[in-house]
Write a protein that holds these residues in place. Structure first.
Motif, PDB file in Angstrom:
ATOM      1  N   HIS A 224     -20.813 -18.464   1.280  1.00 25.82           N
ATOM      2  CA  HIS A 224     -21.379 -18.507   1.656  1.00 25.82           C
ATOM      3  C   HIS A 224     -21.608 -19.969   3.039  1.00 25.82           C
ATOM      4  CE1 HIS A 224     -22.545 -15.565  -1.255  1.00 25.82           C
ATOM      5  NE2 HIS A 224     -22.371 -16.252  -2.217  1.00 25.82           N
ATOM      6  N   GLY A 225     -20.674 -20.159   3.156  1.00 27.68           N
ATOM      7  CA  GLY A 225     -20.966 -21.604   4.787  1.00 27.68           C
ATOM      8  C   GLY A 225     -20.282 -21.048   4.848  1.00 27.68           C
ATOM      9  N   ASN A 226     -19.799 -19.729   5.442  1.00 30.19           N
ATOM     10  CA  ASN A 226     -18.945 -19.391   7.016  1.00 30.19           C
ATOM     11  C   ASN A 226     -17.582 -19.754   7.117  1.00 30.19           C
ATOM     12  OD1 ASN A 226     -22.536 -19.445   7.419  1.00 30.19           O
ATOM     13  ND2 ASN A 226     -21.009 -17.352   7.581  1.00 30.19           N
ATOM     14  N   PRO A 227     -16.378 -19.884   6.218  1.00 26.69           N
ATOM     15  CA  PRO A 227     -15.308 -20.394   6.313  1.00 26.69           C
ATOM     16  C   PRO A 227     -14.708 -19.836   7.654  1.00 26.69           C
ATOM     17  CG  PRO A 227     -15.051 -19.037   4.829  1.00 26.69           C
ATOM     18  CD  PRO A 227     -16.661 -18.640   4.973  1.00 26.69           C
ATOM     19  N   VAL A 228     -13.967 -20.784   7.917  1.00 23.50           N
ATOM     20  CA  VAL A 228     -13.197 -20.711   8.885  1.00 23.50           C
ATOM     21  C   VAL A 228     -11.422 -20.703   8.306  1.00 23.50           C
ATOM     22  CG1 VAL A 228     -11.800 -21.285  11.352  1.00 23.50           C
ATOM     23  CG2 VAL A 228     -14.309 -20.849  11.505  1.00 23.50           C
ATOM     24  N   ILE A 229     -10.330 -19.793   8.502  1.00 22.73           N
ATOM     25  CA  ILE A 229      -9.443 -20.228   7.649  1.00 22.73           C
ATOM     26  C   ILE A 229      -8.426 -20.049   9.243  1.00 22.73           C
ATOM     27  CG2 ILE A 229      -7.751 -19.191   6.305  1.00 22.73           C
ATOM     28  CD1 ILE A 229     -11.579 -17.661   6.206  1.00 22.73           C
ATOM     29  N   VAL A 230      -7.971 -21.132   8.644  1.00 20.76           N
ATOM     30  CA  VAL A 230      -6.472 -21.407   9.877  1.00 20.76           C
ATOM     31  C   VAL A 230      -5.271 -21.593   9.447  1.00 20.76           C
ATOM     32  CG1 VAL A 230      -5.491 -23.132  11.549  1.00 20.76           C
ATOM     33  CG2 VAL A 230      -7.963 -22.398  11.267  1.00 20.76           C
ATOM     34  N   SER A 231      -4.356 -20.533   9.586  1.00 16.25           N
ATOM     35  CA  SER A 231      -2.757 -19.808   9.037  1.00 16.25           C
ATOM     36  C   SER A 231      -1.653 -19.954   9.833  1.00 16.25           C
ATOM     37  CB  SER A 231      -2.870 -19.023   8.294  1.00 16.25           C
ATOM     38  OG  SER A 231      -3.078 -17.400   8.554  1.00 16.25           O
ATOM     39  N   GLY A 232      -0.388 -19.282   9.590  1.00 10.84           N
ATOM     40  CA  GLY A 232       0.680 -19.495  10.713  1.00 10.84           C
ATOM     41  C   GLY A 232       0.759 -18.074  10.294  1.00 10.84           C
ATOM     42  N   ASP A 233      -0.264 -16.849  10.003  1.00 12.78           N
ATOM     43  CA  ASP A 233       0.251 -15.655  10.511  1.00 12.78           C
ATOM     44  C   ASP A 233      -0.430 -14.723   9.750  1.00 12.78           C
ATOM     45  OD1 ASP A 233       1.247 -13.928   7.705  1.00 12.78           O
ATOM     46  OD2 ASP A 233       1.431 -16.174   7.132  1.00 12.78           O
ATOM     47  N   CYS A 234      -0.750 -13.207   9.873  1.00 15.41           N
ATOM     48  CA  CYS A 234      -1.865 -12.158   9.558  1.00 15.41           C
ATOM     49  C   CYS A 234      -1.954 -11.676   7.640  1.00 15.41           C
ATOM     50  CB  CYS A 234      -1.608 -11.276  10.386  1.00 15.41           C
ATOM     51  SG  CYS A 234      -1.602 -11.302  11.954  1.00 15.41           S
ATOM     52  N   SER A 235      -1.226 -12.374   7.527  1.00 13.53           N
ATOM     53  CA  SER A 235      -0.610 -11.975   5.525  1.00 13.53           C
ATOM     54  C   SER A 235      -1.938 -12.459   5.229  1.00 13.53           C
ATOM     55  CB  SER A 235       0.466 -12.628   5.267  1.00 13.53           C
ATOM     56  OG  SER A 235       0.739 -13.706   5.010  1.00 13.53           O
ATOM     57  N   THR A 236      -2.280 -13.962   5.501  1.00 13.21           N
ATOM     58  CA  THR A 236      -3.608 -14.502   4.951  1.00 13.21           C
ATOM     59  C   THR A 236      -4.834 -13.578   4.523  1.00 13.21           C
ATOM     60  OG1 THR A 236      -2.863 -16.395   5.744  1.00 13.21           O
ATOM     61  CG2 THR A 236      -4.793 -17.060   5.366  1.00 13.21           C
ATOM     62  N   SER A 237      -4.829 -12.927   6.107  1.00 14.02           N
ATOM     63  CA  SER A 237      -6.218 -11.880   6.177  1.00 14.02           C
ATOM     64  C   SER A 237      -6.716 -11.487   4.490  1.00 14.02           C
ATOM     65  CB  SER A 237      -6.240 -11.698   6.626  1.00 14.02           C
ATOM     66  OG  SER A 237      -5.028 -10.282   6.900  1.00 14.02           O
ATOM     67  N   MET A 238      -5.550 -10.925   3.719  1.00 13.40           N
ATOM     68  CA  MET A 238      -6.202 -10.202   2.619  1.00 13.40           C
ATOM     69  C   MET A 238      -6.622 -11.404   1.388  1.00 13.40           C
ATOM     70  SD  MET A 238      -2.123  -8.412   2.706  1.00 13.40           S
ATOM     71  CE  MET A 238      -1.406  -9.498   2.702  1.00 13.40           C
ATOM     72  N   ALA A 239      -6.078 -11.881   1.878  1.00 13.16           N
ATOM     73  CA  ALA A 239      -7.114 -13.077   0.280  1.00 13.16           C
ATOM     74  C   ALA A 239      -8.105 -13.338   1.045  1.00 13.16           C
ATOM     75  CB  ALA A 239      -5.916 -15.182   0.437  1.00 13.16           C
ATOM     76  N   VAL A 240      -8.559 -13.455   2.466  1.00 13.41           N
ATOM     77  CA  VAL A 240      -9.706 -14.379   2.979  1.00 13.41           C
ATOM     78  C   VAL A 240     -10.846 -12.623   2.252  1.00 13.41           C
ATOM     79  CG1 VAL A 240     -11.369 -14.285   4.733  1.00 13.41           C
ATOM     80  CG2 VAL A 240      -8.976 -15.086   5.132  1.00 13.41           C
ATOM     81  N   LEU A 241     -10.191 -11.954   2.364  1.00  8.30           N
ATOM     82  CA  LEU A 241     -11.262 -10.350   1.910  1.00  8.30           C
ATOM     83  C   LEU A 241     -11.478 -10.433   0.761  1.00  8.30           C
ATOM     84  CD1 LEU A 241     -10.521  -7.295   3.714  1.00  8.30           C
ATOM     85  CD2 LEU A 241     -12.391  -8.509   4.111  1.00  8.30           C
ATOM     86  N   ALA A 242     -10.177 -10.758  -0.383  1.00  4.13           N
ATOM     87  CA  ALA A 242     -10.751 -10.928  -2.134  1.00  4.13           C
ATOM     88  C   ALA A 242     -11.171 -12.027  -2.459  1.00  4.13           C
ATOM     89  CB  ALA A 242      -9.035 -10.890  -2.099  1.00  4.13           C
ATOM     90  N   GLY A 243     -11.559 -13.368  -1.081  1.00  5.43           N
ATOM     91  CA  GLY A 243     -11.913 -14.712  -1.701  1.00  5.43           C
ATOM     92  C   GLY A 243     -13.734 -14.122  -2.256  1.00  5.43           C
TER      93      GLY A 243
END
Length: 251
Positions: A59-78
């Protein structure tokens, strides 16, 4: 602004990624404890921790910085763990809709958007707690390097597609995750990419388009995939991250 740093390309640790963030940014860093197993298992190790970090800051509008696109799945899950049912805007030169069965390389980083929309949840989605989103809640932006199986799939799928300059006209409804793979940028402007593609938009065009999506007020998280080699010019990489973080600082 909350920044979550996931310093991995798949299961490869990227210790230099932190140094590219502006000095004033103090990120929450995800550290994996890899189990024995295949790459999907190790991706799950990273993803579970990333999803938890996103859920804690959702609820704080996070920005996620990673090395590849697979992180997107965890972002949506979170986000889903907290009741945020988001669609996704996917800036990428590639489709990322390959499957294990169609991919010539078997590279998991070429499959996240397909998994997000429901492909084989047993690979990783079930472990993350990721619920598939409807295809028409995904928008693929700037894709120009598609393999034949991806072209065939996208020809039948309901995934939306858009050019960079037209992104604001094609957004899915509801809250959104803005996913930006650095390789959406023309490879002449972004040297050192792992999977470079020419004939693309400039850095300025991508940052401006991201700003138009953010201006809708519907973006609940930004996911930046830094898909480059460590040998890529540091000033170029750091400048891109600084520009995107400045656009994303909407809170």
């Amino acid at each position: 602004m909350t920044v979550i740093l996931v310093p991995y390309h798949l299961d490869e640790h990227l210790p230099g990624l932190r140094a590219l963030l502006p000095a004033a940014v103090e990120p929450t860093t995800v550290n994996a404890d890899f189990r024995e197993g295949d790459v999907w298992s190790r991706l799950g190790d990273v993803g579970v921790r990333t999803a938890q970090a996103v859920a804690e800051t959702a609820h704080g509008n996070p920005v996620i910085v990673s090395g590849d696109c697979s992180t997107s799945m965890a972002v949506l899950a979170g986000l889903q763990r907290t009741g945020i049912d988001a669609g996704i805007v996917w800036f990428d030169a590639h489709g990322d809709v390959q499957t294990v069965e169609t991919s010539a390389s078997g590279y998991p980083g070429g499959m996240p958007l397909r998994i997000i929309t429901g492909y084989r949840p047993e690979l990783i989605a079930e472990r993350l707690g990721l619920k598939a989103i409807a295809e028409d809640r995904a928008l693929l932006v700037g894709a120009r390097d598609l393999d034949p199986p991806e072209i065939a799939y996208l020809g039948e799928a309901k995934i939306r597609q858009s050019k960079i300059e037209d992104v604001a006209e094609h957004l899915p409804p509801g809250p959104l995750v803005l996913h930006i793979d650095a390789d959406v940028i023309d490879s002449d402007q972004m040297p050192g990419l792992r999977y470079p593609v020419g004939c693309g938009p400039s850095v300025e065009d991508v940052v401006a388009a991201a700003g138009r999506v953010l201006a809708t007020g519907r973006v609940v998280a930004v996911d930046i995939a830094c898909t480059w080699f460590d040998e890529a010019p540091e000033w170029t990489r750091a400048s891109l991250l600084s520009a995107l973080l400045a656009e994303a600082a909407w809170t």
